[in-house]
Motif scaffolding. Sequence first.
Motif, PDB file in Angstrom:
ATOM      1  N   LEU A  12       3.261   0.585 -10.303  1.00 53.70           N
ATOM      2  CA  LEU A  12       4.465   0.008  -9.706  1.00 53.70           C
ATOM      3  C   LEU A  12       4.582   0.366  -8.233  1.00 53.70           C
ATOM      4  O   LEU A  12       4.297   1.489  -7.834  1.00 53.70           O
ATOM      5  N   ARG A  13       5.002  -0.599  -7.432  1.00 54.84           N
ATOM      6  CA  ARG A  13       5.229  -0.400  -6.004  1.00 54.84           C
ATOM      7  C   ARG A  13       6.682  -0.762  -5.699  1.00 54.84           C
ATOM      8  O   ARG A  13       7.269  -1.605  -6.370  1.00 54.84           O
ATOM      9  N   VAL A  14       7.247  -0.178  -4.670  1.00 54.13           N
ATOM     10  CA  VAL A  14       8.643  -0.414  -4.308  1.00 54.13           C
ATOM     11  C   VAL A  14       8.929  -1.903  -4.117  1.00 54.13           C
ATOM     12  O   VAL A  14       9.989  -2.392  -4.473  1.00 54.13           O
ATOM     13  N   SER A  15       8.015  -2.663  -3.607  1.00 57.69           N
ATOM     14  CA  SER A  15       8.245  -4.080  -3.330  1.00 57.69           C
ATOM     15  C   SER A  15       8.003  -4.993  -4.540  1.00 57.69           C
ATOM     16  O   SER A  15       8.258  -6.194  -4.463  1.00 57.69           O
ATOM     17  N   ASP A  16       7.535  -4.463  -5.658  1.00 61.19           N
ATOM     18  CA  ASP A  16       7.270  -5.279  -6.845  1.00 61.19           C
ATOM     19  C   ASP A  16       8.570  -5.855  -7.404  1.00 61.19           C
ATOM     20  O   ASP A  16       9.619  -5.216  -7.375  1.00 61.19           O
ATOM     21  N   TYR A  17       8.484  -7.089  -7.898  1.00 60.97           N
ATOM     22  CA  TYR A  17       9.637  -7.688  -8.559  1.00 60.97           C
ATOM     23  C   TYR A  17       9.140  -8.722  -9.561  1.00 60.97           C
ATOM     24  O   TYR A  17       7.999  -9.171  -9.517  1.00 60.97           O
ATOM     25  N   ALA A  18      10.020  -9.050 -10.466  1.00 63.65           N
ATOM     26  CA  ALA A  18       9.726 -10.089 -11.447  1.00 63.65           C
ATOM     27  C   ALA A  18      11.044 -10.750 -11.822  1.00 63.65           C
ATOM     28  O   ALA A  18      12.115 -10.157 -11.699  1.00 63.65           O
ATOM     29  N   THR A  19      10.973 -11.986 -12.275  1.00 59.57           N
ATOM     30  CA  THR A  19      12.172 -12.698 -12.691  1.00 59.57           C
ATOM     31  C   THR A  19      12.028 -13.156 -14.142  1.00 59.57           C
ATOM     32  O   THR A  19      10.921 -13.336 -14.643  1.00 59.57           O
ATOM     33  N   LYS A 103      16.513 -10.694 -11.876  1.00 57.71           N
ATOM     34  CA  LYS A 103      15.450 -10.293 -10.961  1.00 57.71           C
ATOM     35  C   LYS A 103      15.377  -8.774 -10.986  1.00 57.71           C
ATOM     36  O   LYS A 103      16.342  -8.083 -10.658  1.00 57.71           O
ATOM     37  N   LEU A 104      14.233  -8.271 -11.413  1.00 60.92           N
ATOM     38  CA  LEU A 104      14.004  -6.837 -11.455  1.00 60.92           C
ATOM     39  C   LEU A 104      13.157  -6.438 -10.258  1.00 60.92           C
ATOM     40  O   LEU A 104      12.101  -7.002 -10.019  1.00 60.92           O
ATOM     41  N   THR A 105      13.640  -5.480  -9.484  1.00 53.50           N
ATOM     42  CA  THR A 105      12.926  -5.024  -8.297  1.00 53.50           C
ATOM     43  C   THR A 105      12.625  -3.544  -8.443  1.00 53.50           C
ATOM     44  O   THR A 105      13.487  -2.794  -8.856  1.00 53.50           O
TER      45      THR A 105
END
Length: 105
Positions: A12-19, A103-105
């Motif tokens: 996981l990276r701080v900029s990762d996201y998924a919807t 949206k998960l960040t």
Amino acid sequence: MRVLENITYDELRVSDYATFTKTLSDENLVLFAATNGEMPLSALSVDAAKKNVYDDTVGYGMWASSLISTAFDKVIPGPGSIYLDQNLSFKRKVELGDTLTVKLT
């Protein structure tokens, strides 16, 4: 068949996201009402679910909150993931037919 994959903590990276997007249908509402214990299985119907799960101030907000845990489990980080805290603030009602995106960040 869709294969579910998880992302490890190290990946996981701080900029990762998924919807994750879902529309509140009659069927979703009935299933939610049945699984959260708001109505007996013998009374499963859209009308019964509407009466038992709906709150005039937040609509079907708790159904919306359940999408968060679904997104954690199905999208990012993925299967086997859990989260330990949730703080909700409802800004608008959720009604049948509404489409929500988590949206998960």
